[in-house]
Design an enzyme around this catalytic site. Structure first.
Site, PDB file in Angstrom:
ATOM      1  CD  GLU A  37      -8.829   1.068   7.763  1.00 46.47           C
ATOM      2  OE1 GLU A  37      -8.782   0.085   8.522  1.00 46.47           O
ATOM      3  OE2 GLU A  37      -8.302   2.164   8.042  1.00 46.47           O
ATOM      4  CG  HIS A  81      -5.901  -2.069   8.659  1.00 48.33           C
ATOM      5  ND1 HIS A  81      -6.087  -0.872   9.301  1.00 48.33           N
ATOM      6  CD2 HIS A  81      -4.548  -2.208   8.546  1.00 48.33           C
ATOM      7  CE1 HIS A  81      -4.921  -0.303   9.555  1.00 48.33           C
ATOM      8  NE2 HIS A  81      -3.965  -1.107   9.100  1.00 48.33           N
ATOM      9  CG  ASP A 139      -8.972  -1.160  11.727  1.00 48.97           C
ATOM     10  OD1 ASP A 139      -8.013  -1.845  11.331  1.00 48.97           O
ATOM     11  OD2 ASP A 139      -9.353  -0.140  11.124  1.00 48.97           O
ATOM     12  CG  ASP A 188      -0.291  -0.451   2.507  1.00 49.81           C
ATOM     13  OD1 ASP A 188       0.950  -0.406   2.573  1.00 49.81           O
ATOM     14  OD2 ASP A 188      -1.003  -0.840   3.436  1.00 49.81           O
TER      15      ASP A 188
HETATM   16  C1  GLP Z   1      -0.487   0.199   8.677  1.00 47.86           C
HETATM   17  C2  GLP Z   1      -0.222  -0.558   7.365  1.00 47.86           C
HETATM   18  C3  GLP Z   1      -0.442  -2.037   7.554  1.00 47.86           C
HETATM   19  C4  GLP Z   1       0.115  -2.399   8.909  1.00 47.86           C
HETATM   20  C5  GLP Z   1      -0.755  -1.839   9.996  1.00 47.86           C
HETATM   21  C6  GLP Z   1      -0.171  -1.987  11.389  1.00 47.86           C
HETATM   22  O1  GLP Z   1      -1.237   1.314   8.572  1.00 47.86           O
HETATM   23  N1  GLP Z   1      -0.910  -0.118   6.206  1.00 47.86           N
HETATM   24  O2  GLP Z   1       0.157  -2.760   6.491  1.00 47.86           O
HETATM   25  O3  GLP Z   1       0.155  -3.796   9.056  1.00 47.86           O
HETATM   26  O4  GLP Z   1      -1.149  -0.542   9.696  1.00 47.86           O
HETATM   27  O5  GLP Z   1       0.846  -1.085  11.614  1.00 47.86           O
HETATM   28  P1  GLP Z   1       1.952  -1.270  12.762  1.00 47.86           P
HETATM   29  O6  GLP Z   1       2.798  -2.416  12.357  1.00 47.86           O
HETATM   30  O7  GLP Z   1       2.699   0.014  12.769  1.00 47.86           O
HETATM   31  O8  GLP Z   1       1.200  -1.533  14.016  1.00 47.86           O
END
Ligand code: GLP
Length: 256
Positions: free
Chosen positions: A139, A134, A132, A63
């Site tokens: 989402e 995702h 959440d 992404d």
């Molecule tokens: C982000 C990314 C995801 C990631 C998630 C958790 O926004 N788009 O790919 O797995 O949210 O983030 P973190 O690893 O910083 O908790």
């Protein structure tokens, strides 16, 4: 789903790094799906330290934020270059990250899907999980069959990611993300989650029903999905004793 629970994030990362290292040694031109966020940072550090040969490896990132130029300090382009790419011998033309400045986004997304197919599909997709549930930026209520497209971030995700931007107001609302259908076509999915903050999302994803309300729960339908968790992220799992026993007693001959 195979649930691998380790005492610490370092130990869980180590399991994931070994899996990826084995893949790259067996298939030097493997196609990796890569993730951003704080979770895979340790993994990338460990992969760099292993001094693997990345010359022929192809990568597709999950992404990117819409509106951020690649050189922006908080773009996922910058994240990937800082945390992995500039430290390994990967060829620039083998790196694919969604373009947050694409003029025609639907056209760009269709091309991204074609590029993944042309590369022979993703061998192993690294995933983190949002609080959440995702995966990528899919989402809750994302179509479980979705492809690469625009998504609008939830207030929760923008709040979670504000720590990278300094303030919530600076977190973009829109993103390009691989779809859940795209992720499900990867031959292997490797989900990482660390810390008690992820425990609820993980419990829902692993032991809850398959539902678009927790997009990661779709991994229950994937034939080769593993979750590498630390004790905090695993703390709300009802059957953790079983998962621990299975992993600790895994016969040598069992590949997956
Ligand atoms: C982000 C990314 C995801 C990631 C998630 C958790 O926004 N788009 O790919 O797995 O949210 O983030 P973190 O690893 O910083 O908790």
């Amino acid at each position: 789903m195979e649930i691998i629970i380790q005492p610490t994030a370092e130990a869980a990362t180590n399991v994931a790094a070994r899996l990826i290292a084995n893949l790259l040694r067996a298939k030097p031109d493997a196609v990796l799906g890569l993730a951003t966020g704080s979770t895979p940072q340790l993994l990338y550090r460990e992969l760099i330290a292993l001094k693997l040969d990345w010359r022929k490896v192809r990568t597709f990132n999950l992404d990117e934020y819409i509106g951020l130029p690649p050189e922006h300090a908080h773009s996922y382009h910058t994240f990937m270059w800082e945390n992995l790419f500039r430290h390994v011998n990967i060829a620039k033309q083998n790196i694919h990250i969604p373009d947050g400045l694409a003029k025609d986004i639907p056209q760009f997304c269709a091309k991204y899907e074609r590029q993944i197919r042309a590369a022979g599909g993703i061998d192993l997709q690294v995933l983190g999980i949002g609080t959440d549930g995702h995966i990528g930026f899919n989402e809750p209520t994302s179509s479980l069959a979705s492809r690469t497209r625009i998504k609008t971030l939830t207030a929760q995700t923008r709040k979670d990611n504000a720590r990278f931007f300094g303030s919530e107001a600076k977190v973009p609302h829109h993103v390009i993300t691989m779809g859940i259908g795209t992720i499900m076509e990867a031959r292997q999915n490797l989900l990482l989650a660390f810390g008690a903050g992820k425990a609820h999302a993980i419990a829902q994803a692993v032991e809850g029903p398959v539902t678009a309300l927790n997009p990661a729960s779709i991994l229950q339908m994937h034939p080769v999905a593993k979750a590498c968790l630390d004790a905090g992220a695993a703390s709300l799992l009802l059957r953790s004793d079983y998962y621990r026993w299975v992993y600790d007693n895994k016969p040598d001959w069992q590949q997956f």
